[in-house]
Design an enzyme around this catalytic site. Sequence first.
Site, PDB file in Angstrom:
ATOM      1  N   HIS A  13       1.086  -1.304  -0.195  1.00  8.85           N
ATOM      2  CA  HIS A  13      -0.245   0.188  -0.059  1.00  8.85           C
ATOM      3  C   HIS A  13       1.022   1.426   0.033  1.00  8.85           C
ATOM      4  O   HIS A  13       1.446   1.567   1.124  1.00  8.85           O
ATOM      5  CB  HIS A  13      -0.626   0.646   1.066  1.00  8.85           C
ATOM      6  CG  HIS A  13      -1.828   1.214   1.330  1.00  8.85           C
ATOM      7  ND1 HIS A  13      -2.965   0.976   1.692  1.00  8.85           N
ATOM      8  CD2 HIS A  13      -1.535   2.613   0.903  1.00  8.85           C
ATOM      9  CE1 HIS A  13      -3.685   2.373   1.596  1.00  8.85           C
ATOM     10  NE2 HIS A  13      -3.194   3.285   1.393  1.00  8.85           N
ATOM     11  N   LYS A  99      -9.508  -0.692  -5.869  1.00  8.99           N
ATOM     12  CA  LYS A  99      -9.382  -0.282  -4.532  1.00  8.99           C
ATOM     13  C   LYS A  99     -10.456   0.578  -3.756  1.00  8.99           C
ATOM     14  O   LYS A  99     -11.661   1.051  -4.609  1.00  8.99           O
ATOM     15  CB  LYS A  99      -8.726   1.508  -4.553  1.00  8.99           C
ATOM     16  CG  LYS A  99      -8.261   1.918  -3.024  1.00  8.99           C
ATOM     17  CD  LYS A  99      -7.524   1.351  -2.191  1.00  8.99           C
ATOM     18  CE  LYS A  99      -8.089   2.514  -0.346  1.00  8.99           C
ATOM     19  NZ  LYS A  99      -6.569   1.887   0.420  1.00  8.99           N
TER      20      LYS A  99
HETATM   21  C1  NCD Z   1      -3.854   8.820   2.472  1.00  5.98           C
HETATM   22  C2  NCD Z   1      -3.239  10.057   1.448  1.00  5.98           C
HETATM   23  O1  NCD Z   1      -2.310  10.954   1.813  1.00  5.98           O
HETATM   24  O2  NCD Z   1      -3.617   9.204   0.383  1.00  5.98           O
HETATM   25  N1  NCD Z   1      -3.917   9.586   3.885  1.00  5.98           N
HETATM   26  C3  NCD Z   1      -3.336   8.667   4.874  1.00  5.98           C
HETATM   27  O3  NCD Z   1      -3.640   9.030   6.662  1.00  5.98           O
HETATM   28  N2  NCD Z   1      -3.927   7.399   4.555  1.00  5.98           N
HETATM   29  C4  NCD Z   1      -4.928   8.505   2.127  1.00  5.98           C
HETATM   30  C5  NCD Z   1      -5.796   7.027   3.047  1.00  5.98           C
HETATM   31  O4  NCD Z   1      -4.765   5.709   2.417  1.00  5.98           O
HETATM   32  O5  NCD Z   1      -6.849   7.361   4.091  1.00  5.98           O
HETATM   33 ZN    ZN Z   2      -3.791   4.841   1.854  1.00  2.46          ZN
END
Ligand code: NCD
Ligand code: ZN
Length: 345
Positions: A13, A99
């Site tokens: 991820h 996703k």
């Molecule tokens: C992610 C982002 O900035 O794209 N932010 C996060 O806090 N994880 C988006 C996500 O995966 O939720």
């Molecule tokens: Zn993320």
Amino acid sequence: MEEIEIIKPDDWHVHFRDNDILKAVVPETTRQFARAIVMPNLTPPILNAKQAIEYKKRIKKHIPKSDDFKPLMTIYLTENTNKNELKDAYKNGSVFAVKLYPAGATTNSESGVKNIYNIMHVLETMAEINMPLLIHGEVTDKDIDIFDREKEFIDRYLDFICKELPELKITLEHITTSDSVSYVKEANENLCASITPHHLALNRNDLLAGGIRPHNYCLPILKSETHRQTLIKSAISGDPKFFLGTDTAPHLVYDKENSCGCAGIFNATYCLSILAQIFENEKALNKLESFTSLNGAKHYNIKPNKEKIKLIKSSKPIIFKNTLDVNEHKIQIFDPTFHVFWNVL
Ligand code: NCD
Ligand code: ZN
């Protein structure tokens, strides 16, 4: 000197963004990882195979020649996603997974799914062809407390999806709670979960106690110490249901240190060093490889990488770089603040 060798890890991820940020962050991941699942939440999002292929080309331009790295592309699921196009994109190998963002759950998720029932026909097709579904598992209702949003998603939607389509391969991404751990453990083998380094390293005090720390703000939001302990236990257990997905999510410092700061922690740079330290602190270094390099590949039905990497423990803690430059701007590099002695060779 202590050293360990493990199969080269994959990051299941990652947010690479686009343009100047893309250029700056790609090498931070490709140095340590052989493959990564690339999130599609750009503005505008990656909605089809054509856009995924173009994005992949842009990513490849920034992979250093010395790194052998394969980006695995995803499509952003909306209520208008065409299932036949999806099928072709999966079968011809241009797209690896889909996703699901509930609309409004996180950064650039406005075009996400408002009503899960409207996408069940797409999920059915995915189950038929064995295409993985990656889920940001949080409800978005204003009346649900931000700390309860993950559990509520399981109760309202995940359980429904798993029961309707038990043969669908699902990753509940970046889990943060004991509730998710229990649910995933009890579910059938098609449901697995990824865990981030920052949710293993920090609890909500690191965000909120003694001053607000915007660089520790991410979604799902950091939880209490009890939840963190359960996550650690799952990560070091060797249980194939749990694997690494860093959710490295770069934002410019300016956008984080803001009256309405963005969610996301940029953790790519020292990710493996931090993980090795956490595993060593738990006397579980022998389980690091399962978490970073084996369990995810098994879930996604692909072979583990052939190459290996070495981690070496130094006598003094690593001095972390603070920031990564993006032209005249900066991205804050994740630093869990405990001592980290492990270097990737
Ligand atoms: C992610 C982002 O900035 O794209 N932010 C996060 O806090 N994880 C988006 C996500 O995966 O939720
Ligand atoms: Zn993320």
